[in-house]
Design a protein around this motif. Structure first.
Motif, PDB file in Angstrom:
ATOM      1  N   ASN A   4       0.840  -1.195   0.000  1.00 13.76           N
ATOM      2  CA  ASN A   4       0.000   0.000   0.000  1.00 13.76           C
ATOM      3  C   ASN A   4       0.872   1.241   0.000  1.00 13.76           C
ATOM      4  N   TRP A   5       0.462   2.199  -0.797  1.00  9.00           N
ATOM      5  CA  TRP A   5       1.166   3.475  -0.881  1.00  9.00           C
ATOM      6  C   TRP A   5       0.231   4.562  -0.376  1.00  9.00           C
ATOM      7  N   THR A   6       0.732   5.406   0.516  1.00  5.97           N
ATOM      8  CA  THR A   6      -0.066   6.524   0.999  1.00  5.97           C
ATOM      9  C   THR A   6      -0.082   7.622  -0.066  1.00  5.97           C
ATOM     10  N   THR A   7      -0.994   8.535   0.088  1.00  6.88           N
ATOM     11  CA  THR A   7      -1.052   9.689  -0.821  1.00  6.88           C
ATOM     12  C   THR A   7       0.259  10.461  -0.772  1.00  6.88           C
ATOM     13  N   LYS A   8       0.814  10.623   0.421  1.00  4.70           N
ATOM     14  CA  LYS A   8       2.079  11.351   0.573  1.00  4.70           C
ATOM     15  C   LYS A   8       3.216  10.616  -0.141  1.00  4.70           C
ATOM     16  N   ASN A  10       2.946   8.548  -2.689  1.00  7.23           N
ATOM     17  CA  ASN A  10       2.736   8.682  -4.129  1.00  7.23           C
ATOM     18  C   ASN A  10       3.209  10.042  -4.624  1.00  7.23           C
ATOM     19  N   LYS A  11       2.890  11.090  -3.878  1.00  7.38           N
ATOM     20  CA  LYS A  11       3.312  12.438  -4.265  1.00  7.38           C
ATOM     21  C   LYS A  11       4.839  12.543  -4.266  1.00  7.38           C
TER      22      LYS A  11
END
Length: 94
Positions: A4-8, A10-11
């Motif tokens: 799982n990748w967090t939004t942060k 990914n950014k």
């Protein structure tokens, strides 16, 4: 195995791809993993491969663009749906 990748994350992944492009160094993936934080080099490489696959499918017309409903003001502010299609068509990582 997918992670799982967090939004942060990914950014930061996107930012790192710009900072450490293909010609930057032989340690590109290590630098990107370090910048993202909490991901191994292998996880970063796999995330990139999935991104390239997604973009290729979009460019080949294999993924329909979503039909977002917007107000007239929102549509005009963003340049409208046609502008979004033009931008996606020209998007390429390779």
């Amino acid at each position: 195995m997918a992670t799982n990748w967090t939004t942060k994350q990914n950014k930061r992944f996107e930012e790192a791809l710009v900072m450490y492009d293909k010609g930057t160094s032989s340690e590109r993936w290590q630098n990107i993993a370090k910048y993202v934080g909490g991901k191994s080099v292998e996880e970063v490489k796999r995330h990139y491969e999935l991104l390239v696959k997604d973009i290729t499918q979009i460019e080949n017309g294999q993924v329909p663009l979503p039909n977002y409903r917007t107000t007239t003001a929102e549509s005009n502010a963003r340049g409208g749906y046609a502008n979004e299609q033009r931008l996606l068509k020209n998007l390429s990582l390779q």
